[in-house]
Design an enzyme around this catalytic site. Structure first.
Site: not given
Length: 690
Positions: A351, A354, A413
């Site tokens: 995950d 960024e 998401d």
């Protein structure tokens, strides 16, 4: 500008801000420099006219070309539209929690048009693409070394251009077959008891699964030590073995190795969550690890020599980020996690990534935040990919050029809404057109109020036919978490929790058909995955890739091909059918076996429990069926054998090459009622379905 030939449909433009050669002629393509810029002519047809470079300052140029086109595809995973004509986009990795709109976790500086040309900007810096009427422009900047990137031009069909782009940037890695089965995941699962409960619920439901993901497994500080484990704190440069941990008093995980062994015995693989961040916590082991990384400068650094920390207002603010461009960091990072592979972990949910918000931060290889805004996630995934090897998988949200080398990519998401459901289909199609073959999404979203039963079933029906099939849910007290009073304080998107929350006792029975169907289809999905990886093509294909001459496909954003199957998900509430565009040729309804002539739109009634799916005439479907030899029959999750390997052939004649991971390679041909199976390797017992 220097022009060179890479292959028969790929051409490189180097030193784009300098004078160079006048042009080249190669194969059936001619590239010439004229008064109004470069022109590209292929087989007598002008594909690009007036491609020119316009200076925009010392460090910025604009490449402009006149273009007669109706559609522009690519630019990475896009949630707003597949056809980007009329839009302008920045190519920047951005973390956006739900409702991504024009933003994306996974941009790619590549596009193709329906008129037969495409472009790739080989840069980590943020670029901007503007698809105007009759004109396309690309804004490109120098990197921190003062260099302008190379530009690659592509010609040919959409499929040719996607394939050439993938070959240029890295052949796809084929995931293991178990990664193509159904996945289960929920952030709430933060103890061994809860995970064991989910396993029991799974067995009670009779639904087959091949992968279980645990997000909340670690101490939330080191992100490599199981929560609740007792151990002697070590210097920051030292790693642990599993035997160094004592779980006897843990209220979270009392025996994680036994849990993994139990999962494996049931044919289920385990994926653990990871994040490239070093939080500042009171955990003593984490404190020592952070201090070691600071002293050795193994994290991204500010210009003043202090460690860069994620700015306030962003996810994981205040955390340092590991510098994966540094070989010493990679060695240190994965020495801490090696024991996880030793105990049987099958991959990681990688995950984040960024986390670069400043242009002037510095990395070990000399790049700065200017390049690492997009390049950081690539260094992160390359490092994990090298660590896990080819028998395991990554499950990643953020990405950039070369994403096809790190299966799987998931769409991030989304809120559980019909609007987000439609947007995620757009994301999957655009990802495929950007060279990403193995893509997935959270069934019916993972955030906000629980999805309606109808949305949940429609999303499940779609997921059966996408490269990855997974459900997941946000933390119980997440940003948009709203727990239904009837859910018992649980927001899991599991079939059993959905049935319990809505008091729908028949839901699991209805879903069981689709989970069994996924396992029925697995031989075909895997064989098509082999083909996709080998041919450098997406597995979930926009119709333009298969029917480039059909302009009716250009703006279709809710249908796709997987092999010979055409899938048309139902994305509107209270719908028992939908209009489907069938390209030229003949098609067979997967459910009713009704035959249709293509080249037209048809309305298909499917009811609430199916979505329109068609098999192309002269196509083949390989199925692992139960003893009833019907779709939806149970076969379990054992992937090392077939219950009944069946073949459904359509049309008077055709040919299909079937390959699996059990050593079988067969060329199946049929004509005039005669069927031939030429075994190149292995041995198959085939049942012919009439």
């Amino acid at each position: 500008m220097d022009i060179s030939i890479i292959n028969n449909n790929t051409y490189r433009l180097a030193r784009i801000d300098e004078p160079g050669r006048d042009g080249i002629i190669g194969n059936d393509v001619e590239i010439r420099r004229g008064r109004h810029g470069l022109s590209v002519v292929k087989s007598g047809r002008k594909l690009i006219d007036g491609l020119r470079v316009e200076p925009m300052g010392d460090n910025l140029i604009r490449i402009v070309t006149d273009a007669d086109y109706q559609a522009a595809f690519g630019l990475g995973e896009r949630f707003d539209r597949v056809n980007q004509k009329g839009l302008a986009k920045n190519i920047a990795v951005i973390e956006k929690f739900t409702r991504q709109g024009e933003l994306t976790y996974c941009p790619v500086p590549f596009f193709l048009t329906d008129s037969g040309f495409g472009m790739f900007v080989d840069s980590y810096c943020v670029t901007r693409f503007d698809f105007g009427e009759g004109r396309i422009s690309v804004d490109i900047c120098r990197d921190n070394f003062g260099k302008m990137p190379d530009i690659y031009l592509f010609t040919g069909s959409p499929k040719d251009m996607v394939s050439s782009f993938i070959r240029l940037t890295g052949k796809p890695v084929l995931p293991p077959k178990w990664a193509l089965g159904p996945w289960m995941s929920g952030h709430r699962w933060n103890t061994q008891a809860i995970v064991e409960e989910q396993i029991d619920e799974m067995e009670k439901s009779g639904l087959p699964f091949s992968v279980l993901v645990i997000e909340a497994w670690s101490d939330e500080s080191t992100f490599y030590i199981w929560n609740g484990a007792k151990y002697d704190v070590r210097p920051g440069n030292e790693a642990f073995d599993y035997s160094d941990f004592d779980f006897s008093e843990s209220q979270f995980w009392n025996d994680p190795k036994a849990l993994i062994d139990r999962l494996h015995e049931k044919g289920i693989r385990l994926i653990l969550w990871q994040i490239p961040a070093m939080k500042n916590t009171e955990n003593e082991q984490q404190r020592r690890d952070r201090q070691y990384l600071k002293e050795k400068r193994l994290v991204a650094m500010n210009k003043d020599g202090t460690p860069y920390e994620i700015p306030d207002g962003n996810w994981f603010n205040g955390s340092m980020i590991p510098d994966f461009t540094n070989p010493e960091l990679r060695k240190w990072w994965f020495s801490k996690r090696k024991y996880l592979l030793d105990m049987g972990v099958d991959g990681f949910k990688t995950d984040g990534g960024e986390f670069v918000y400043k242009e002037d931060i510095i990395f070990s290889d000399g790049r700065t935040g200017k390049e690492m805004k997009n390049g950081y996630v690539q260094s992160y995934l390359e490092s994990y990919g090298e660590f896990i090897g080819k028998s395991r998988v990554l499950f990643t949200r953020a990405g950039y050029t070369g994403q096809q080398k790190f299966p799987f990519t998931w769409a991030g998401d989304q809120i559980s809404s019909w609007e987000e459901f439609r947007a995620v289909i757009v994301a999957g199609l655009s990802a495929g057109l950007s060279g990403i073959p193995f893509w997935s999404f959270d069934i019916a979203g993972f955030a906000g109020p629980m999805p309606s039963v109808e949305l949940y079933e429609r999303a499940t029906q779609l997921a059966v036919f996408t490269p990855g099939m997974q459900w997941h849910s946000e933390p119980i007290f997440g940003q948009f978490a709203e727990i239904m009073p009837s859910s018992g304080g649980r927001n899991d998107r599991s079939p059993w929790n959905m049935a319990r929350s809505y008091g729908d006792d028949s839901l699991i029975e209805r879903l069981r058909f689709h989970y069994n169907l996924r396992m029925n289809l697995l031989p075909y999905i895997y064989s098509e995955s082999v083909r996709a990886a080998e041919n450098c093509e997406p597995l979930m294909k926009h119709l333009c890739l298969e029917y480039p001459e059909d302009s009716n496909t250009l703006n279709i954003e809710d249908e796709f091909m997987m092999g010979d199957l055409l899938v048309a998900p139902i994305t509107s509430e209270n719908s028992a059918g939908r209009e489907v565009y069938l390209p030229r040729g003949e098609w067979v309804d997967l459910w009713s076996r009704k035959e249709y002539n293509g080249g037209r739109k048809v309305f298909v009634e499917t009811g609430k429990e199916r979505i329109p799916v068609f098999l192309r005439k002269s196509g083949c479907l390989m199925l692992n069926l139960g003893k009833e030899l019907r779709l939806g029959s149970p076969v379990g999750n054992d992937m090392n054998k077939y219950c009944n390997l069946c073949i459904w052939l359509t049309g008077n004649e055709g040919q299909y090459r079937f390959r699996d991971d059990l050593g079988n390679d067969a060329m199946i041909t049929w004509s005039g009622g005669r069927i031939k199976c030429d075994m190149r390797s292995g041995h198959l017992n085939l049942h012919i379905l009439s």
